[in-house]
Design an enzyme around this catalytic site. Sequence first.
Site, PDB file in Angstrom:
ATOM      1  N   ARG A 114       4.842  50.369  40.759  1.00 28.58           N
ATOM      2  CA  ARG A 114       4.291  50.199  39.412  1.00 28.58           C
ATOM      3  C   ARG A 114       3.989  48.744  39.070  1.00 28.58           C
ATOM      4  O   ARG A 114       3.209  48.474  38.170  1.00 28.58           O
ATOM      5  CB  ARG A 114       5.268  50.757  38.366  1.00 28.58           C
ATOM      6  CG  ARG A 114       5.549  52.217  38.502  1.00 28.58           C
ATOM      7  CD  ARG A 114       5.966  52.846  37.184  1.00 28.58           C
ATOM      8  NE  ARG A 114       7.039  52.174  36.513  1.00 28.58           N
ATOM      9  CZ  ARG A 114       8.329  52.512  36.606  1.00 28.58           C
ATOM     10  NH1 ARG A 114       8.690  53.499  37.393  1.00 28.58           N
ATOM     11  NH2 ARG A 114       9.243  51.870  35.924  1.00 28.58           N
TER      12      ARG A 114
ATOM     13  N   HIS B 237       8.762  43.959  30.178  1.00 30.14           N
ATOM     14  CA  HIS B 237       9.542  43.850  28.943  1.00 30.14           C
ATOM     15  C   HIS B 237       8.661  43.486  27.762  1.00 30.14           C
ATOM     16  O   HIS B 237       8.867  43.966  26.641  1.00 30.14           O
ATOM     17  CB  HIS B 237      10.634  42.791  29.110  1.00 30.14           C
ATOM     18  CG  HIS B 237      11.887  43.333  29.721  1.00 30.14           C
ATOM     19  ND1 HIS B 237      12.761  42.569  30.444  1.00 30.14           N
ATOM     20  CD2 HIS B 237      12.415  44.585  29.731  1.00 30.14           C
ATOM     21  CE1 HIS B 237      13.779  43.311  30.849  1.00 30.14           C
ATOM     22  NE2 HIS B 237      13.581  44.538  30.440  1.00 30.14           N
TER      23      HIS B 237
ATOM     24  N   ARG C 254      20.222  61.196  29.725  1.00 33.17           N
ATOM     25  CA  ARG C 254      20.115  61.021  31.178  1.00 33.17           C
ATOM     26  C   ARG C 254      21.355  60.268  31.652  1.00 33.17           C
ATOM     27  O   ARG C 254      21.657  59.188  31.148  1.00 33.17           O
ATOM     28  CB  ARG C 254      18.871  60.207  31.547  1.00 33.17           C
ATOM     29  CG  ARG C 254      18.740  59.987  33.058  1.00 33.17           C
ATOM     30  CD  ARG C 254      17.448  59.276  33.410  1.00 33.17           C
ATOM     31  NE  ARG C 254      17.421  57.893  32.974  1.00 33.17           N
ATOM     32  CZ  ARG C 254      16.332  57.114  32.987  1.00 33.17           C
ATOM     33  NH1 ARG C 254      15.180  57.627  33.379  1.00 33.17           N
ATOM     34  NH2 ARG C 254      16.383  55.869  32.588  1.00 33.17           N
TER      35      ARG C 254
ATOM     36  N   CYS D 262       9.015  62.824  29.609  1.00 24.81           N
ATOM     37  CA  CYS D 262       9.623  61.679  28.928  1.00 24.81           C
ATOM     38  C   CYS D 262       9.118  60.357  29.484  1.00 24.81           C
ATOM     39  O   CYS D 262       9.638  59.298  29.137  1.00 24.81           O
ATOM     40  CB  CYS D 262      11.146  61.745  29.023  1.00 24.81           C
ATOM     41  SG  CYS D 262      11.788  61.642  30.718  1.00 24.81           S
TER      42      CYS D 262
ATOM     43  N   ASN E  61       6.453  58.049  35.248  1.00 21.99           N
ATOM     44  CA  ASN E  61       6.335  56.729  35.860  1.00 21.99           C
ATOM     45  C   ASN E  61       6.759  56.777  37.327  1.00 21.99           C
ATOM     46  O   ASN E  61       6.013  56.377  38.224  1.00 21.99           O
ATOM     47  CB  ASN E  61       7.207  55.712  35.118  1.00 21.99           C
ATOM     48  CG  ASN E  61       6.886  55.640  33.642  1.00 21.99           C
ATOM     49  OD1 ASN E  61       5.901  56.170  33.187  1.00 21.99           O
ATOM     50  ND2 ASN E  61       7.746  54.979  32.894  1.00 21.99           N
ATOM     51  N   ASP E  62       7.979  57.257  37.575  1.00 24.18           N
ATOM     52  CA  ASP E  62       8.452  57.342  38.958  1.00 24.18           C
ATOM     53  C   ASP E  62       7.728  58.422  39.741  1.00 24.18           C
ATOM     54  O   ASP E  62       7.488  58.270  40.946  1.00 24.18           O
ATOM     55  CB  ASP E  62       9.962  57.596  38.993  1.00 24.18           C
ATOM     56  CG  ASP E  62      10.761  56.304  39.038  1.00 24.18           C
ATOM     57  OD1 ASP E  62      10.308  55.358  39.689  1.00 24.18           O
ATOM     58  OD2 ASP E  62      11.831  56.244  38.406  1.00 24.18           O
TER      59      ASP E  62
ATOM     60  N   ARG F 162      18.535  56.660  27.600  1.00 25.97           N
ATOM     61  CA  ARG F 162      18.765  55.889  28.832  1.00 25.97           C
ATOM     62  C   ARG F 162      20.155  55.257  28.778  1.00 25.97           C
ATOM     63  O   ARG F 162      20.321  54.162  28.250  1.00 25.97           O
ATOM     64  CB  ARG F 162      17.710  54.801  28.977  1.00 25.97           C
ATOM     65  CG  ARG F 162      16.268  55.281  29.037  1.00 25.97           C
ATOM     66  CD  ARG F 162      15.355  54.079  29.271  1.00 25.97           C
ATOM     67  NE  ARG F 162      13.962  54.416  29.299  1.00 25.97           N
ATOM     68  CZ  ARG F 162      13.134  54.304  28.263  1.00 25.97           C
ATOM     69  NH1 ARG F 162      13.605  53.891  27.093  1.00 25.97           N
ATOM     70  NH2 ARG F 162      11.857  54.615  28.379  1.00 25.97           N
TER      71      ARG F 162
END
Length: 580
Positions: free
Chosen positions: A473, A210, A349, A510, A462-463, A312
């Site tokens: 991660r 964060h 999404r 993205c 990322n995933d 998101r």
Amino acid sequence: MYGDGTYDIHPRRPEPPHQPETGEMETTLRGVGVSHGVAIGEVRHMGTAVLEPPAKQIPADEAPREQGRARQAVEAVAADLIARGNLAGGEAQHVLEAQAMMAQDPELMADVERRITVGSTAERAVYDAFAAYRALLANAGEYLAGRVADLDDVRNRIVARLLGVPMPGVPDSDEPYVLIARDLAPADTALLDPTLVLGFVTEEGGPTSHSAILARALGVPAVVALPGAGELAEGTVVAVDGSTGDVFVDPSAEKRAELTRAAEARKAALAASSGPGATSDGHKVPLLANVGGPADVPAAVEAGAEGVGLFRTEFLFLDDSEKAPSEEKQVEAYRKVLEAFPEGRVVVRVLDAGADKPLAFLTPADEPNPALGVRGLRTLLDHPEVLRTQLTALAKAVEGLPVYLEVMAPMVADRTDAKAFADACRAAGLQAKFGAMVEIPSAALRARSILQEVEFLSLGTNDLAQYTFAADRQVGAVSRLQDPWQPALLDLVAASAEAAKAEGKSCGVCGEAAADPLLACVLTGLGVTSLSMGAASIPYVRATLAKHTLAQCERAAAAARATDSAEEARVAAQAVLSGE
């Protein structure tokens, strides 16, 4: 403050501090650069609250009073976090509201009251209850493990209030400084004053924490995961490069001048760059923004985003983990975002719940390995009424608006998944393009098959990296495998882009990779048709793309894929693009 960025933003594996040679004053440390920019200033350390209150027994007749103290402290801290979120707005507001929910968690409060009943003071009961909850989070998947720092901050604030000591927070200073901390809690990061806090450096954290997300939103240069950062002496002058992760301790006059010249050159390049994203020879690469809701839209518009590449929607659902938001509430939130981009493109999404983002009303609590279980589209297909409500709300939100709506599903594994999602969109009467996220290697390998059912692909790097390399991660020990420059990951991006081109359809990115200006050129060379990122990164990517032709980007992509490591790929691409 030298406030702009460099052309190389990427997470690097932290290295041990460089030992200066004899007679050398300047020392270079390296962590993970998570937010563009260069800052030069004196070190100031984050103040912390008393972490562990004394353990002492109280008489049974004092338990009700102590329980009341605990409840009052929890409510006061939650109210303060919500107030800070209202002041900060945007992404920070979502994060701080989530922290307030942590503080008010009924099971956590029940544990606090139970501990007080058997003799603990309010402050000790809070400390011990949070410690037990902390252990659960640390072992509950990447997203929740990444929230441990948030939980620690909530605990410290409650304990500080109960003990009557100062809250943790940024130091008081009349002069600008570089902030050093073990980690930064969202409540502190959200309200940093950029006129005083030139940049920050933390010992812990990562590119998806964060603190990193909020630093990018604020435009504050930041380096995280820097071993030994807490040992930097108060008042020491440091130069922080939030793009490369380099921190120069006691930089020489020459180094300061070099950084200053580079910063001014980049600032000039940014100022000269405007309009739609494109290479120098006119090949268009739409630059879109990642947003979590209406509060993130103004920054995206100001940065010149050509639309939204990743909306998101889970933030709307995380406001209440016990039930889904009503159709009316969803329509209102979606329409606010859609209205902001007339004639633009907005890619939504649908809810990505499960694994690292559990929701009590949707996701099972007893999955042995949630990251490989029921998450994303799998969750929605198990709860078709939730998906139906969301798609119906989107259909109503877009009515009468001159916007190009696209809706995509997370965690699509194969053509069967893609067809189930497309069928659900059609059944809801949704007038939009339907797409699939490529986050699982199987989706990249069978992209042409998936594209028989949907109209576009969007790569969540990322995933995709996490599942390709079996590398969480949030685990620093495997950080080299999380680097988006890994050639195997570039191969999967290329496979997806080539499949989309063969089918006459689009393929965007993205994930965090799109925010790296150098890597953005490589992605363009691989055939990616759009790039979506945090709003603060858009000017840097636009300026860098505008310096290179499509042919140069293609050569850089080929050079990167021909290597065997992330570092070699980065160097090879840089050599091509710099003309070396």
